[in-house]
Design an enzyme around this catalytic site. Structure first.
Site, mmCIF file in Angstrom:
data_model
loop_
_atom_site.group_PDB
_atom_site.id
_atom_site.type_symbol
_atom_site.label_atom_id
_atom_site.label_comp_id
_atom_site.label_asym_id
_atom_site.label_seq_id
_atom_site.Cartn_x
_atom_site.Cartn_y
_atom_site.Cartn_z
ATOM 1 N N TYR A 108 -3.684 -10.582 15.649
ATOM 2 C CA TYR A 108 -3.528 -9.501 14.670
ATOM 3 C C TYR A 108 -4.674 -8.489 14.804
ATOM 4 O O TYR A 108 -4.444 -7.292 14.967
ATOM 5 C CB TYR A 108 -3.478 -10.083 13.251
ATOM 6 N N LEU A 110 0.831 -1.209 0.000
ATOM 7 C CA LEU A 110 0.000 0.000 0.000
ATOM 8 C C LEU A 110 0.865 1.259 0.000
ATOM 9 O O LEU A 110 0.590 2.221 -0.731
ATOM 10 C CB LEU A 110 -0.927 -0.005 1.222
#
Ligand SMILES: NC(=O)c1ccc[n+]([C@@H]2O[C@H](COP(=O)([O-])OP(=O)(O)OC[C@H]3O[C@@H](n4cnc5c(N)ncnc54)[C@H](OP(=O)(O)O)[C@@H]3O)[C@@H](O)[C@H]2O)c1
Length: 294
Positions: A125, A12
């Site tokens: 996570y 990204l």
């Protein structure tokens, strides 16, 4: 504007750097080699020198299995790292755009998640990223927390290594002629190029807060694969994988579709359908053939 992008060489981050550069902003890419976000002094030092007006944090430990194996490190990077960046952004008077994830949800809702839905992460996570969100939201007013999902982009995802889902499907089709993909998990595939443009839009806004930012629509991984093969006119036999064919080592949400409700309410939504994002990624303007699919 003077922009600093953390994780600037990631999947990204690479597109975020380019999207700001295309707007003639002065943009600085910071890789992990330049800066460890879990180290507050290092964050303070780096940004003290750069004096950015906008910080975009794409840096994360997001390999789901590795987070489960090393929760301390996951929290050090995803939660305390986010806190460090927020604290320094606050002190500098900078805007912070922090990237988060659909994995803050458990997937039980079955319809698209909005920003007002209660998060309930299933794994380390997701928990560590949610903690990071809270540090950012409490750490400074001038923030955007941007939850996204199912990223793919031209730069490789560094945490996962190798190819993204689109390129993997095309390689498997070429090598094997038959591809098996699950149809029991639902996401919104989102191209990093599109998300990067959305982040630039947010950097020009003062409607701070929590935002979902994915492409429009949703699909199972199997449908995503079918669309990839259809758009590229790839000859392949696409099959539905059995429920135990690719057993997950870590619990994950089966349905993590996000609705860009807040972006739409603010008139800021810049994301198109996932099919359009995919066509742009593949450099194809029209769909062609149908794929033999069972
Ligand atoms: N990929 C997805 O499908 C997905 C879905 C939803 C949300 N997200 C979120 O989107 C963001 C970007 O993901 P991506 O796909 O671009 O991942 P990526 O390619 O793995 O990029 C992550 C970047 O963060 C850097 N980084 C990792 N730990 C760091 C640390 N402790 N200090 C400084 N830099 C560090 C990495 O550098 P090294 O590789 O050198 O460590 C890499 O440049 C993440 O916040 C992730 O949680 C991703």
């Amino acid at each position: 504007m003077k922009i600093a992008v953390l994780g600037g060489n990631g999947q990204l981050g690479t597109d975020v750097v380019q999207a700001f550069a295309e707007k003639a902003d002065e943009v600085q890419s910071l890789s992990h080699a330049d800066l460890e976000i879990a180290d507050l002094a290092a964050v303070r030092d780096a940004f003290g020198k750069l004096q950015p007006q906008v910080i975009v944090n794409t840096a994360a430990m997001h390999h789901v299995e590795n987070c489960e194996l090393d929760p301390q490190k996951a929290y050090a990077v995803n939660a305390l790292g986010a806190r460090n960046v927020a604290a320094v952004a606050h002190d500098l008077g900078a805007l912070l755009i922090h990237v988060s994830t659909d994995y803050v949800f458990d997937g039980d809702k079955g319809t698209p998640y909005e920003e007002t839905d209660c998060p309930r992460p299933l794994n380390v996570y997701g928990n560590s990223k949610l903690a990071g969100e809270y540090f950012v939201r409490c750490g400074l007013d001038r923030h955007f927390v941007v939850r996204t999902s199912g990223l793919y982009g031209k730069a490789p995802c560094r945490a996962k290594g190798g190819r993204n889902f689109v390129d993997l499907m095309l390689k498997l089709a070429k090598d094997r002629g038959e591809v098996r993909v699950v149809d029991s998990e639902w996401v919104t595939p989102t191209s990093t190029r599109e998300l990067a443009r959305q982040i630039v839009v947010l950097s020009r806004s003062d409607a701070y807060g929590l935002y979902h930012a994915t492409a429009e629509g949703s699909c199972s991984w199997h449908e995503f694969a079918r669309e990839i093969f259809t758009i590229t006119n790839t000859p392949v036999s696409l099959k539905v994988a059995g429920p135990n064919e690719f057993p997950a080592k870590v619990a994950r949400p089966k349905y993590s579709v996000l609705e860009n409700r807040a972006l739409k309410l603010q008139g800021l939504n810049a994301l198109g359908t996932w099919q359009d994002g995919l066509r742009e990624y593949l450099g194809v303007s029209q769909s062609h053939a149908t794929v033999q699919s069972t």
